[in-house]
Scaffold this active site. Sequence first.
Site, short mmCIF file in Angstrom:
data_model
loop_
_atom_site.label_atom_id
_atom_site.label_comp_id
_atom_site.label_asym_id
_atom_site.label_seq_id
_atom_site.Cartn_x
_atom_site.Cartn_y
_atom_site.Cartn_z
CB SER A 54 71.98 48.72 68.37
OG SER A 54 70.97 48.59 67.41
N GLY A 108 75.59 49.91 65.41
CA GLY A 108 76.50 49.05 64.66
C GLY A 108 77.81 48.85 65.39
CB ALA A 109 81.28 48.81 64.11
N GLY A 158 78.75 50.43 68.82
CA GLY A 158 78.19 49.97 70.09
C GLY A 158 76.83 50.57 70.37
N GLY A 181 71.43 42.24 66.94
CA GLY A 181 70.41 43.02 67.66
C GLY A 181 69.64 42.16 68.64
CG ASP A 182 67.23 39.09 67.20
OD1 ASP A 182 66.55 40.14 67.25
OD2 ASP A 182 67.21 38.32 66.23
#
Lengths: 309, 309
Positions: free
Chosen positions: B217, B219-220, B222, B248-249
Site C-alpha cells: 500500500s 498511500g495516495a 494506491g 490499511g485495515d
Amino acid sequence: MILTVTLNTALDITYRVPSLRPGGSHRVSEVTERPGGKGVNVARVLAALGHEVTVTGFTGGTTGRILRDRLTEVPGLVDALVPISGTTRRTVAVVDERSGGTTQLNEPGPTVSHAEWSAFQEVYEDLLASVTAVALCGSLPPGVPVGAYAGLVRTARAAGVPVLLDTSGAALRRGVAGRPDVIKPNADELAELTGFHEPLRATQDARRRGARAVVASLGAEGLLAVTPEGRWRAAPPARLRGNPTGAGDSAVAGLLSALTDHRPWPDRLTRAVALSTATVVSPTAGEFDHDTYEELLAKVTVTREANAA
Amino acid sequence: MILTVTLNTALDITYRVPSLRPGGSHRVSEVTERPGGKGVNVARVLAALGHEVTVTGFTGGTTGRILRDRLTEVPGLVDALVPISGTTRRTVAVVDERSGGTTQLNEPGPTVSHAEWSAFQEVYEDLLASVTAVALCGSLPPGVPVGAYAGLVRTARAAGVPVLLDTSGAALRRGVAGRPDVIKPNADELAELTGFHEPLRATQDARRRGARAVVASLGAEGLLAVTPEGRWRAAPPARLRGNPTGAGDSAVAGLLSALTDHRPWPDRLTRAVALSTATVVSPTAGEFDHDTYEELLAKVTVTREANAA
C-alpha cells in the site's frame, strides 16, 4: 470517622512516555491507574495517617467498578459511593520523561440525574450522623446544580459537623454563601473568588463572603490562615522541588486530621504544610513520604500575625 | 466464514480537544471508545460488507470485558477471543480540533503466558476447520514468541486455508518465512523488511523471502500487487483528503472479501482501494462510508504491468 465527598470521582490514569510530540505516535512505557477525584485523594491520605474515613459521591459504569475495586484495597477506608447510571470519567496524565512535564486530559464526566442527586443528599445526611468532620472536594459533575455545595454545607452545619470546602469557580463562589467552617483556595482560586490578587486582602474578603476560616495555599510560600481565632502563616523549612500534584489534597487532609484530633490552628497548619511538602517531594505523584512527613512536622514554622486589618 | 486474528487487541479511545498543548491541562470535549486492534478493525469492515466473520486473539481484564461487550453489538461478527489473566491494553488517540492532527498513546499490553499461547493455538486450529480465509493482523503482545506468525501461517496452509499476514518489524520478517499467501505492507514496512526503498524492487524481494503475493500500500498512490498470477497497480480516481487511520485495515478487508467471493486479483484490488479510500474520506476515523465505497468500485483504475523483472 471523617467523611470526604467527591461528586466528580475519576479513574486517574498516568502514562509515562519518553517524550511527548503532538501529532506523533507513542508507546507508553509505564501505565498506572488509581481512584481519583480530590475527595478520594484526601481520603487516601487520611487513611494512610491512620484515620478512619468514609468516601461518598457518585460512581458508575466500568470505570466506576474499577475505582470501587481499588478502594477496597485501602485499609481504613469505607466506600459509601452512590451508584449512577452514567460512567465515571477517566483522567489521563501524560508524563514526559525528558522534560518532566505533565499533560493532563480530563474527561467531562457523566451527567447526574435529578433522582441520583436526591439519592445522594439522603445518603449524605445519614452519613453526617456519625462523622467528626466533612470535606466537600472538587468540581461538580454535569446535572448537579451549581449551588450544590451551599446546600451540603448547610446540612453539615445543621448536623453540627465542621465542614471544609475545597473547590473553585462558580461552585466555590456559590458554596461560600453556605458559610463553610473552612475553605482552602489556592492563590488563583482566591483571586477568582474575590477579584483581589493580594493574598491577605483576598483572604479577608473571602471571609466576608461567608467562610468562617480561610486557609490560602500559596505554593512554595506555604499557607496563610485567617480564622476567628487569629491569623497565621505556615511555611516549610526550605523551598523543596518536586511534583505539586496532590499537594492541595494533602493540605486538606492535614487540616482535617488535626481538627478531628482537637488540635488548635497552629497544629492544623503544621500538619497541612508537612503533608503537602512531603507530597511534593515524593517520587510518586500524589503520594506522600511518611518519613519526610514525620521529619517535617518539627521543621514547619508557624508565625502568628497581628489582626490589625 | 472469514477468520481474523488479533493477538494484541485494544480498547481504542479517542479524545477530541480544542488544541493539544504539552504541559497543559485539557478538558476533553468528546470521548469515543471502540474495540480495536488491526484484526478487529478488519472484522468490523468485513461484517459491514455482509460477511460472516470470526475474531480471535487474546482479551482480558476490565478493558477486555468492555471490548467483548461492544463486539456483541456488531451484527455478523462472532467472538472467539481467548481469555487471558492480563488486562487488554488501551490506546488513546488525542485529536487536536484546531490542527486536525492526532497524537497517539499506545499502552504496551499484557504479557501472555506460555499456557495462554498454547490455548490460543488450539482454538485457532479448531477455527480453521470452518473458514474460507484467515488474516493475521497487528503486533505481537509480550510473551508471544517473535516467530509466532510463521507457525500460524504454516498451520493455516496445512489446513488449506488462504492466509494473509499484515504486521511489521520482526514479526513480519519472521512471519514471511512461513510462506503466507498474501502480505500487505505499507512502504515503510516493506523497506524495513527488505532494505529496499523502491517499491517494485522491495515487493519483488519480499516475494523471494517467502510471500506468495505482496500487496504494497503506497498511500495516495494506491496499491502495487506482485502475485504468481501477474502484476497490477490499482489507484483511486483522485487524491482524496482525509484521515488515513484504518485505511490499511480496510484494504485488508477488501482483499479478503473478494478472495472469499472467488474473485480474481483485479477485483480484489478494486475492493481494497475502494474501501480504503472510502475510509480515508469518512468523517469518523476508521469507519468507511458505504455510498462512497459503492461509487468508488466503478472508478478505481487497475492496470496490469508486464512481468519483465
